[in-house]
Design a protein around this motif. Structure first.
Motif, short mmCIF file in Angstrom:
data_model
loop_
_atom_site.label_atom_id
_atom_site.label_comp_id
_atom_site.label_asym_id
_atom_site.label_seq_id
_atom_site.Cartn_x
_atom_site.Cartn_y
_atom_site.Cartn_z
N MET A 105 0.83 -1.20 0.00
CA MET A 105 0.00 0.00 0.00
C MET A 105 0.87 1.25 0.00
SD MET A 105 -3.00 1.15 -0.18
CE MET A 105 -4.54 1.45 0.56
N ALA A 106 2.04 1.18 0.64
CA ALA A 106 2.92 2.36 0.69
C ALA A 106 3.39 2.75 -0.71
CB ALA A 106 4.11 2.08 1.60
N ALA A 107 3.74 1.77 -1.53
CA ALA A 107 4.19 2.07 -2.89
C ALA A 107 3.05 2.65 -3.72
CB ALA A 107 4.74 0.82 -3.56
N ALA A 108 1.86 2.10 -3.57
CA ALA A 108 0.69 2.61 -4.31
C ALA A 108 0.36 4.03 -3.86
CB ALA A 108 -0.51 1.68 -4.09
N SER A 109 0.45 4.29 -2.56
CA SER A 109 0.17 5.63 -2.05
C SER A 109 1.17 6.65 -2.58
CB SER A 109 0.20 5.64 -0.53
OG SER A 109 -0.87 4.91 -0.01
N CYS A 145 -9.16 0.54 0.55
CA CYS A 145 -9.55 -0.65 -0.19
C CYS A 145 -10.97 -1.04 0.19
CB CYS A 145 -8.62 -1.81 0.12
SG CYS A 145 -6.91 -1.50 -0.34
N ASP A 146 -11.71 -1.47 -0.80
CA ASP A 146 -13.04 -2.03 -0.58
C ASP A 146 -12.86 -3.54 -0.67
OD1 ASP A 146 -15.73 -2.45 -0.28
OD2 ASP A 146 -16.24 -1.91 -2.34
N GLY A 147 -12.75 -4.18 0.46
CA GLY A 147 -12.40 -5.59 0.50
C GLY A 147 -10.94 -5.74 0.87
N GLU A 148 -10.37 -6.92 0.62
CA GLU A 148 -8.96 -7.16 0.94
C GLU A 148 -8.10 -6.39 -0.06
OE1 GLU A 148 -5.78 -10.84 1.13
OE2 GLU A 148 -7.91 -11.28 1.10
N CYS A 149 -7.19 -5.57 0.44
CA CYS A 149 -6.37 -4.73 -0.44
C CYS A 149 -5.63 -5.53 -1.50
CB CYS A 149 -5.35 -3.94 0.38
SG CYS A 149 -6.04 -2.44 1.08
N PHE A 150 -5.81 -5.12 -2.74
CA PHE A 150 -5.12 -5.65 -3.91
C PHE A 150 -5.45 -7.11 -4.21
CE2 PHE A 150 -2.43 -2.23 -2.16
CZ PHE A 150 -2.66 -1.30 -3.15
N ALA A 151 -6.49 -7.64 -3.57
CA ALA A 151 -6.92 -8.99 -3.91
C ALA A 151 -7.78 -8.92 -5.18
CB ALA A 151 -7.75 -9.59 -2.77
N PRO A 152 -7.66 -9.91 -6.07
CA PRO A 152 -8.48 -9.90 -7.29
C PRO A 152 -9.96 -9.73 -6.95
CG PRO A 152 -6.85 -11.63 -7.41
CD PRO A 152 -6.79 -11.08 -6.01
N GLY A 153 -10.61 -8.81 -7.64
CA GLY A 153 -12.02 -8.55 -7.41
C GLY A 153 -12.30 -7.46 -6.39
N SER A 154 -11.28 -7.04 -5.63
CA SER A 154 -11.48 -5.94 -4.68
C SER A 154 -11.35 -4.62 -5.42
CB SER A 154 -10.47 -6.02 -3.53
OG SER A 154 -9.16 -5.79 -4.02
N ASP A 190 -14.69 24.47 -2.36
CA ASP A 190 -14.15 23.21 -1.89
C ASP A 190 -14.53 22.13 -2.89
OD1 ASP A 190 -13.10 24.31 0.46
OD2 ASP A 190 -15.00 24.06 1.52
N LEU A 191 -13.54 21.32 -3.26
CA LEU A 191 -13.76 20.23 -4.19
C LEU A 191 -13.52 18.91 -3.50
CD1 LEU A 191 -11.90 21.55 -7.36
CD2 LEU A 191 -14.34 21.64 -6.87
N HIS A 192 -14.31 17.92 -3.89
CA HIS A 192 -14.16 16.58 -3.35
C HIS A 192 -14.47 15.59 -4.48
CE1 HIS A 192 -15.42 12.89 -1.24
NE2 HIS A 192 -14.41 13.21 -0.47
N ALA A 193 -13.60 14.62 -4.67
CA ALA A 193 -13.82 13.61 -5.70
C ALA A 193 -13.48 12.24 -5.12
CB ALA A 193 -12.97 13.89 -6.93
N ARG A 194 -14.20 11.24 -5.60
CA ARG A 194 -13.99 9.85 -5.15
C ARG A 194 -14.07 8.97 -6.37
NH1 ARG A 194 -16.79 5.21 -3.43
NH2 ARG A 194 -15.90 4.28 -1.56
N GLY A 195 -13.13 8.04 -6.46
CA GLY A 195 -13.13 7.08 -7.57
C GLY A 195 -12.68 5.73 -7.08
N ALA A 196 -13.13 4.70 -7.77
CA ALA A 196 -12.74 3.35 -7.41
C ALA A 196 -12.37 2.58 -8.68
CB ALA A 196 -13.87 2.63 -6.67
N SER A 197 -11.42 1.69 -8.53
CA SER A 197 -10.98 0.87 -9.66
C SER A 197 -10.82 -0.57 -9.18
CB SER A 197 -9.65 1.40 -10.21
OG SER A 197 -9.25 0.66 -11.33
N PRO A 198 -11.38 -1.50 -9.94
CA PRO A 198 -11.25 -2.91 -9.52
C PRO A 198 -9.84 -3.44 -9.76
CG PRO A 198 -12.40 -2.78 -11.60
CD PRO A 198 -12.18 -1.37 -11.14
N VAL A 199 -9.43 -4.37 -8.92
CA VAL A 199 -8.15 -5.05 -9.09
C VAL A 199 -8.38 -6.20 -10.05
CG1 VAL A 199 -6.34 -6.38 -7.92
CG2 VAL A 199 -7.40 -4.41 -6.78
N ASP A 200 -7.58 -6.27 -11.10
CA ASP A 200 -7.72 -7.33 -12.11
C ASP A 200 -7.37 -8.68 -11.52
OD1 ASP A 200 -8.43 -5.52 -14.07
OD2 ASP A 200 -6.37 -5.27 -14.77
N GLY A 201 -7.91 -9.72 -12.11
CA GLY A 201 -7.60 -11.08 -11.71
C GLY A 201 -8.86 -11.86 -11.49
N ASP A 202 -8.70 -13.10 -11.13
CA ASP A 202 -9.84 -13.96 -10.83
C ASP A 202 -10.37 -13.63 -9.46
OD1 ASP A 202 -9.42 -15.27 -13.23
OD2 ASP A 202 -8.02 -16.71 -12.32
N GLY A 203 -11.66 -13.46 -9.38
CA GLY A 203 -12.18 -13.11 -8.07
C GLY A 203 -13.65 -13.23 -7.96
#
Length: 80
Positions: free
Chosen positions: A1-5, A30-39, A67-80
């Motif tokens: 997570m440190a490298a991604a941050s 992370c929504d779910g287990e961090c960097f797990a496929p499907g999270s 004041d600006l606020h933005a939120r985005g999410a991206s799925p982790v690729d892989g089987d999940g």
């Protein structure tokens, strides 16, 4: 997570600099287990932006910003 941050913070800083803005605050989660496929990796940024075209004389007396606020999410690729 440190490298991604670190990569995400660098990207946000460069993007803000391209537009002449101060880098906004960044929170990664992370929504779910961090960097797990499907999270999902979730990024939120928040900051304040001065309105363009305001004469400096007025801005010194009554700062006009939003004041600006933005939120985005991206799925982790892989089987999940």
């Amino acid at each position: 997570m440190a490298a991604a941050s670190a990569r995400a913070e660098a990207t946000v800083a460069v993007t803000a600099e391209d537009f002449g803005l101060e880098a906004p605050a960044l929170v990664l989660d992370c929504d779910g287990e961090c960097f797990a496929p499907g999270s999902d990796v979730v990024a939120e940024v928040a900051g304040t932006v001065n309105l363009p075209g305001i004469p400096s004389l007025i801005a010194e007396v009554a700062p006009l910003a939003i004041d600006l606020h933005a939120r985005g999410a991206s799925p982790v690729d892989g089987d999940g």
